[in-house]
Design a protein around this motif. Sequence first.
Motif, mmCIF file in Angstrom:
data_model
loop_
_atom_site.group_PDB
_atom_site.id
_atom_site.type_symbol
_atom_site.label_atom_id
_atom_site.label_comp_id
_atom_site.label_asym_id
_atom_site.label_seq_id
_atom_site.Cartn_x
_atom_site.Cartn_y
_atom_site.Cartn_z
ATOM 1 N N ILE A 1 0.833 -1.198 0.000
ATOM 2 C CA ILE A 1 0.000 0.000 0.000
ATOM 3 C C ILE A 1 0.874 1.256 0.000
ATOM 4 N N CYS A 2 0.449 2.243 -0.784
ATOM 5 C CA CYS A 2 1.213 3.490 -0.892
ATOM 6 C C CYS A 2 0.979 4.341 0.350
ATOM 7 N N SER A 3 2.076 4.768 0.976
ATOM 8 C CA SER A 3 1.943 5.525 2.225
ATOM 9 C C SER A 3 1.445 6.946 1.974
ATOM 10 N N ALA A 4 1.494 7.394 0.719
ATOM 11 C CA ALA A 4 1.044 8.761 0.427
ATOM 12 C C ALA A 4 -0.426 8.804 0.049
ATOM 13 N N CYS A 5 -0.898 7.833 -0.756
ATOM 14 C CA CYS A 5 -2.256 7.961 -1.290
ATOM 15 C C CYS A 5 -3.141 6.760 -0.969
ATOM 16 N N GLY A 6 -2.586 5.680 -0.464
ATOM 17 C CA GLY A 6 -3.408 4.531 -0.092
ATOM 18 C C GLY A 6 -3.681 3.556 -1.224
ATOM 19 N N ARG A 7 -3.187 3.855 -2.432
ATOM 20 C CA ARG A 7 -3.352 2.898 -3.536
ATOM 21 C C ARG A 7 -2.555 1.632 -3.245
ATOM 22 N N THR A 8 -3.024 0.514 -3.779
ATOM 23 C CA THR A 8 -2.233 -0.707 -3.680
ATOM 24 C C THR A 8 -1.309 -0.790 -4.888
ATOM 25 N N LEU B 1 6.968 2.547 -6.433
ATOM 26 C CA LEU B 1 6.778 3.567 -7.456
ATOM 27 C C LEU B 1 5.285 3.656 -7.707
ATOM 28 N N CYS B 2 4.668 4.775 -7.294
ATOM 29 C CA CYS B 2 3.213 4.865 -7.337
ATOM 30 C C CYS B 2 2.754 5.900 -8.363
ATOM 31 N N GLU B 3 1.542 5.691 -8.877
ATOM 32 C CA GLU B 3 0.930 6.638 -9.827
ATOM 33 C C GLU B 3 0.871 8.049 -9.268
ATOM 34 N N CYS B 4 0.712 8.142 -7.936
ATOM 35 C CA CYS B 4 0.565 9.460 -7.312
ATOM 36 C C CYS B 4 1.881 10.243 -7.336
ATOM 37 N N GLY B 5 2.944 9.584 -7.767
ATOM 38 C CA GLY B 5 4.219 10.294 -7.877
ATOM 39 C C GLY B 5 5.223 9.936 -6.795
#
Length: 378
Positions: free
Chosen positions: A325-332, A343-347
């Motif tokens: 889970i992304c610590s910035a946006c919560g996406r998996t 490396l997340c979509e949110c940047g």
Amino acid sequence: LVIRAYRFPLRPTAAQRAAFWSWLRQCCTLYNAALEQRITAWKKYGRSIGYAEQCRGLTDLREETEWGDGPVTIQRSALRRVDRGFQNFFRRCKAGEKPGHPRYRAFDRYDSFGIGRASVEPAEREGGSGYVYVPKIGRVRFKQHRMMHGDVRDVTIRRDARGRWFVQISCDVGATPPMRVVRLDRTTGIDLGLTHFAVLADGTKIANPRHFKRSSEVLAQRQRALVQKKRGSRTRRRARTLVARTHEHIANQRLDFHRKTALALVRRFDLIAHEDLNIRGLAGGMLAKSVYDVGWGQFIRILHCKAEEAGVYVIPVDPRGTTQICSACGRTVPKTLYERVHLCECGLVLGRDHNAALMVHARGLRAVLPAQAPEASF
Ligand SMILES: [Zn+2]
């Protein structure tokens, strides 16, 4: 007065479990009846009914019906719960808030009963069996995975959604120092890993000490030497002693490293969240991790001890999903065990372990936020 709450898995027998279910049902009925009585008395007669009066009502009920066979302490715990619900409600009203009125509860949402200041027989060692004395049925066993401190003040028996039973024991730990006032900038989460010993929420990496590697090379070399010696020979016996000593040396080095690391963390932070290793085992994963778990378990135990002496909060959290889970946006963000970068979509681009440490930190903070406390303290 410092109260510490412990929670251990209960191991009730089938008969004990049956008794728990029937008492829970009684408590739920009683809770809803007591709530209704208070509401009706207020609406119809403008009269408020207190705990003492409802207890007298319970006494009548027990004299006249088969409710008298049930344990009175446990039945009273339902009345006390209603009472606390109203007290909280009125207190919050006075404070100018708009709290929800105490509500009726369906049986599936009624999951615990109190047995007051019950007698508890703690385990002699960590991981052993402890016993709690429950009215009417006597000793019930629980698995005590950590040692308890202080005098027992209050015991609650609870079931979870999967039907497992737990005992919650609140202890008064008078002698320990007061807990530190937590400053947000002095809180962290730690991710225990293989490449590094640990990574903290601010990105600090704690390396595995170099001497671990050197000692294990020495160990391997001595083990090879041992195998080559002739059975029953004197040189073989000497080689075996050397291997044993090396094992001991490594264990001591590790203990020393764990102590120093724990102490450094406790000095630097007021609150430290870490992965709950018990759950982590279930989460599955690599073999290497389960091997390392032994050492991690020791470290976590030491950390808890040092923290207790210093008044620092150490919070175990559910580790599931912390690496994904992304610590910035919560996406998996799914990744294999070998992908070291998050490396997340949110940047957000972070080391995998660093992201996990941030997740652990966030969960630790959420676990102690007071907003969730009132219900849980029942
Ligand atoms: Zn993200």
